[in-house]
Design an enzyme around this catalytic site. Sequence first.
Site, mmCIF file in Angstrom:
data_model
loop_
_atom_site.group_PDB
_atom_site.id
_atom_site.type_symbol
_atom_site.label_atom_id
_atom_site.label_comp_id
_atom_site.label_asym_id
_atom_site.label_seq_id
_atom_site.Cartn_x
_atom_site.Cartn_y
_atom_site.Cartn_z
ATOM 1 N N SER B 157 0.958 -1.182 0.092
ATOM 2 C CA SER B 157 0.066 -0.176 -0.140
ATOM 3 C C SER B 157 0.901 1.173 0.128
ATOM 4 O O SER B 157 1.727 1.237 -0.885
ATOM 5 C CB SER B 157 -0.985 0.044 1.347
ATOM 6 N N ASP B 322 -8.962 -6.501 -4.093
ATOM 7 C CA ASP B 322 -8.574 -5.257 -3.603
ATOM 8 C C ASP B 322 -9.223 -4.222 -4.541
ATOM 9 O O ASP B 322 -8.913 -4.045 -5.753
ATOM 10 C CB ASP B 322 -7.022 -5.178 -3.657
ATOM 11 N N HIS B 355 -8.146 -5.108 0.240
ATOM 12 C CA HIS B 355 -6.736 -4.500 0.345
ATOM 13 C C HIS B 355 -6.123 -5.095 1.370
ATOM 14 O O HIS B 355 -4.962 -5.323 1.337
ATOM 15 C CB HIS B 355 -7.211 -3.054 0.407
#
Lengths: 196, 385
Positions: B157, B322, B355
């Site tokens: 991320s 995600d 995610h």
Amino acid sequence: MRSDLEMIDEWVQPNIRVLDLACGPGELLHHLIQNKQVKGYGLEIGPDDLNTCIEKGIPVLEQNIDEGLQNFDDQSFDLVLMTHALQQFRRPDLLIDEMLRIGKECIITFPNFGHWRSRLHLALKGRMPVSDFLPYNWYDTPNIHFFTFQDFERLCREKDIKILRWAAVDGQLKDHWWIRSMPNLFSETAIFHISR
Amino acid sequence: MPDVIPADSVGIVTPQIAQFDTPLALSCGQTLSSYQLIYETYGTLNQSASNAILICHALSGDHHAAGYHAMSDTKPGWWDTAIGPGKAIDTDKFFVIALNNLGGCCGSTGPTSINPETGQRWEASFPIVTVEDWVESQARLADLLGIQTFAAIVGGSLGGMQVLEWSIRFPTRLKSAVIVASAPKLSTQNIAFNEVARQSIRRDPDFFDGNYIDNDSVPTNGLGLARMLGHITYLSDDAMGAKFGRQMRHDSYQYNYGIEFEVESYLRYQGEAFTKRFDANTYMLMTKALDYFDPASQTNGDLSAVLSRAQCEFLLVSFTTDWRFSPERSEEIVNALVKAGKQVSYAKIEAAEGHDAFLFPIPRYMAVLNTFLSRVANSLTTEVK
């Protein structure tokens, strides 16, 4: 006698950019990276094959070829390869167009369904051939298009695709004079080097 | 609480603090005259200092990535599933460094620290820091620890953005880059989510324009709300559905605004728990770092042009469900790297967790990570011979 990999190896220039579609465990690409110092990438969706490539240090990208290759620019590779996979995709004809858009040249290998044993199997038994080389039943085969050496030649002619050279090999991926003389009847695997 | 430390855990770890007195010029134009970074290390640095891996954390992460601080800890570090002896990031092979980024609230200099020039807490006056500033400060930590070149830099991320920046800014200082569930820049939708998160904090009357500590206050409502929103976007629709469905608190509808569905209770709990461990100013600052990151802006939007500076080998990983950092965003990086002729591999992992998947020990994900890093480790030993 030379194997299909040896023949392809002879046809590939050193230091070029190569894209190998459905590269499997990356055998050919690994060979070309080691021996021809090519800058190569493989596309694959099988998790085990992907991991094998990563293990060997072969650049491999998880991408489903049937969903398109639009992410690759026109003529961005010197050579686009596809070994023993064309028969597994939805539209081989459109895929060949895409391969020739992305690559300046392409090398394609595929199982020749015109081989005498396939013909004999269908003619005498009246059932779809199952062999060592095509070891699937009609209902579970990943091979969704069956075509012959001649079929491929004809498609190239219709599409104005140049056949730079070809080879034909047996089930052990070796070539012999008699295969060369009648490839549509005697080759189990056909190898075509094509361009626009 | 671990009764016994698991065999594949790095065990009890103690954070360390590095003090820096060389001023750091920030992207925003301000300068930090001095600052501290808190970090942990796992494993042993080899003689040639070639086996170091840097872990870059995401929005709400910190330096405590693996192991336990005390036997009384209820949970190990945030990425304990991946870091440890024999794990994907193998501490038998690598010396792993995890730090809390500048502007954080877990021991590195940030809004809750004292500004040495005023003797007061920074709070709202703490300058906004960027991914570029973090990477610069991380390089200084590497200098301090005697690490010229990392075997790998790994992040998910926002952490993946730091890895990408490392590859561009310090191309010779890393051999490999592992970028998980990340993006080359935020999408408009992502910036919009961040803005809602920030507004919910800023509009909390307990926020006091960021100077809430001075006012003996904590903007728990705003920060909790921001976290609730974030949490929804980190999960997939399927994952939430599987976890809670329409499961209810009572046997029948109550026709009021109390908790009816379990998912409401879960979100409120997550929001509230977060306010106890995280600082609102840090949260806002981290979201701004996300918004600002866009390395391709240096090359007129051409990502492959800016990535042509990179020299390391790349592994990119994304997860099918995600939607906050979708596979397509990782593929933008992959395509740019291919165009630039860089060594890159990419795996799109089938995962239900959205995610958040990047924090889960999904077998195929761990296998890919382990395979890639094992080869990096092997290449180090070959070089020594």
